[in-house]
Write a protein that holds these residues in place. Structure first.
Motif, PDB file in Angstrom:
ATOM      1  N   CYS A 126     140.366 -31.118  43.869  1.00  0.00           N
ATOM      2  CA  CYS A 126     139.451 -32.289  44.281  1.00  0.00           C
ATOM      3  C   CYS A 126     138.231 -32.020  43.165  1.00  0.00           C
ATOM      4  O   CYS A 126     137.818 -31.086  42.857  1.00  0.00           O
ATOM      5  N   GLY A 128     135.768 -34.547  44.295  1.00  0.00           N
ATOM      6  CA  GLY A 128     134.760 -35.169  44.961  1.00  0.00           C
ATOM      7  C   GLY A 128     133.482 -34.662  44.755  1.00  0.00           C
ATOM      8  O   GLY A 128     133.307 -33.270  44.250  1.00  0.00           O
ATOM      9  N   THR A 129     132.355 -35.139  45.538  1.00  0.00           N
ATOM     10  CA  THR A 129     131.102 -34.660  45.130  1.00  0.00           C
ATOM     11  C   THR A 129     130.947 -33.044  45.284  1.00  0.00           C
ATOM     12  O   THR A 129     130.511 -32.197  44.652  1.00  0.00           O
ATOM     13  N   ALA A 130     131.179 -32.733  46.740  1.00  0.00           N
ATOM     14  CA  ALA A 130     131.063 -31.272  47.219  1.00  0.00           C
ATOM     15  C   ALA A 130     131.847 -30.236  46.143  1.00  0.00           C
ATOM     16  O   ALA A 130     131.231 -29.306  45.744  1.00  0.00           O
ATOM     17  N   CYS A 131     132.953 -30.712  45.815  1.00  0.00           N
ATOM     18  CA  CYS A 131     133.878 -29.730  44.886  1.00  0.00           C
ATOM     19  C   CYS A 131     133.356 -30.024  43.680  1.00  0.00           C
ATOM     20  O   CYS A 131     132.983 -28.762  43.091  1.00  0.00           O
ATOM     21  N   CYS A 167     137.968 -36.186  46.998  1.00  0.00           N
ATOM     22  CA  CYS A 167     137.654 -35.856  48.294  1.00  0.00           C
ATOM     23  C   CYS A 167     138.916 -35.705  49.135  1.00  0.00           C
ATOM     24  O   CYS A 167     139.504 -36.639  49.694  1.00  0.00           O
ATOM     25  N   LEU A 168     139.032 -34.398  49.642  1.00  0.00           N
ATOM     26  CA  LEU A 168     140.384 -34.319  50.487  1.00  0.00           C
ATOM     27  C   LEU A 168     139.920 -34.046  52.074  1.00  0.00           C
ATOM     28  O   LEU A 168     140.779 -33.712  52.772  1.00  0.00           O
ATOM     29  N   GLY A 169     138.756 -34.520  52.252  1.00  0.00           N
ATOM     30  CA  GLY A 169     137.998 -34.635  53.458  1.00  0.00           C
ATOM     31  C   GLY A 169     137.778 -33.060  54.063  1.00  0.00           C
ATOM     32  O   GLY A 169     137.562 -33.020  55.342  1.00  0.00           O
ATOM     33  N   ILE A 170     137.522 -31.886  53.264  1.00  0.00           N
ATOM     34  CA  ILE A 170     137.172 -30.786  53.690  1.00  0.00           C
ATOM     35  C   ILE A 170     136.215 -29.989  52.950  1.00  0.00           C
ATOM     36  O   ILE A 170     136.462 -28.837  52.510  1.00  0.00           O
ATOM     37  N   CYS A 171     135.248 -30.795  52.806  1.00  0.00           N
ATOM     38  CA  CYS A 171     134.056 -30.420  51.913  1.00  0.00           C
ATOM     39  C   CYS A 171     133.437 -29.262  52.148  1.00  0.00           C
ATOM     40  O   CYS A 171     133.043 -28.595  51.178  1.00  0.00           O
TER      41      CYS A 171
HETATM   42  S1  FES Z   1     134.624 -33.196  48.166  1.00  0.00           S
HETATM   43 FE1  FES Z   1     136.208 -32.094  47.581  1.00  0.00          FE
HETATM   44  S2  FES Z   1     136.903 -32.023  49.837  1.00  0.00           S
HETATM   45 FE2  FES Z   1     135.520 -33.266  49.957  1.00  0.00          FE
END
Ligand code: FES
Length: 203
Positions: A126, A128-131, A167-171
């Motif tokens: 992932c 996504g932003t958090a990752c 984003c896998l939805g488990i940020c």
């Molecule tokens: S950004 Fe990686 S799980 Fe949401």
């Protein structure tokens, strides 16, 4: 922006330059086959510059032919067997009267097309932003180096494929990665290195 993409088909590799640009209000996709050997950084810079110059000079000449059956043919093969292999391109090229190398260029432009059978171990990391803020790109770098893969590719032995997802939805558990259906969370470089060593022993 022009970017280079390596396309692996069976044991062979092809290198393409890709670029998108709006021409007369339509977003056109340009691709240029640059050979079966990765260009050196210096050569790549000059290839990119010449590619952009040719597009700016005469875009119409470089817009890939809009053969109505190209996407439909590629989609049909993909639906039938889950991927498009080297021989499929050769066969489709004969049917459509379009060079196989151009068909490969079209197929690699769209992420829906797979150019190899599904790998035994499908790795999805992932970004996504958090990752991303937790260092997903450093982890991706390790995976690329250790497995000899770029995102979107599958190893020649069909064991591993690598994909970057958003984003896998488990940020809260970032950074995360999936190997097939198994989730690996709160990854660190040490954890990933351990996982990669273990992965490499799998068959
Ligand atoms: S950004 Fe990686 S799980 Fe949401």
């Amino acid at each position: 922006m022009v970017f280079l993409r390596r396309v692996s088909l069976g044991k062979r590799e092809y290198y393409y330059l890709f670029h998108t640009e709006k021409i007369n209000g339509i977003l056109e996709k340009f691709n240029l086959f640059v050979g079966e050997v990765e260009p050196t950084p210096k050569k790549l810079e000059s290839l990119k510059a010449n590619f952009l110059k040719s597009i700016q000079k005469n875009p119409q000449k470089l817009i890939p032919p809009k053969h109505p059956n190209v996407l439909a043919t590629l989609q049909e093969i993909q639906e039938r067997q889950g991927y498009i292999g080297e021989l499929d391109f050769v066969k489709a090229s004969k049917e459509l009267g379009i060079p196989a190398i151009d068909l490969v260029g079209v197929a690699t432009f769209y992420s829906q097309f797979k150019l190899a059978p599904p790998a035994k171990y499908k790795i999805k990391i992932c970004d996504g932003t958090a990752c991303h803020v937790q260092g997903s790109l450093s982890l991706l770098d390790i995976l690329e180096k250790e497995l000899g893969l770029k995102p979107g590719e599958t190893t020649a032995d069909g064991l591993f494929s690598l994909e970057v997802v958003r984003c896998l939805g488990i940020c809260a558990s970032a950074p995360v990665m999936l190997i097939n259906e198994q989730l690996h969370s709160k990854l660190t470089i040490a954890k990933l290195n351990e996982l990669v060593s273990e992965l490499k022993t799998r068959k």
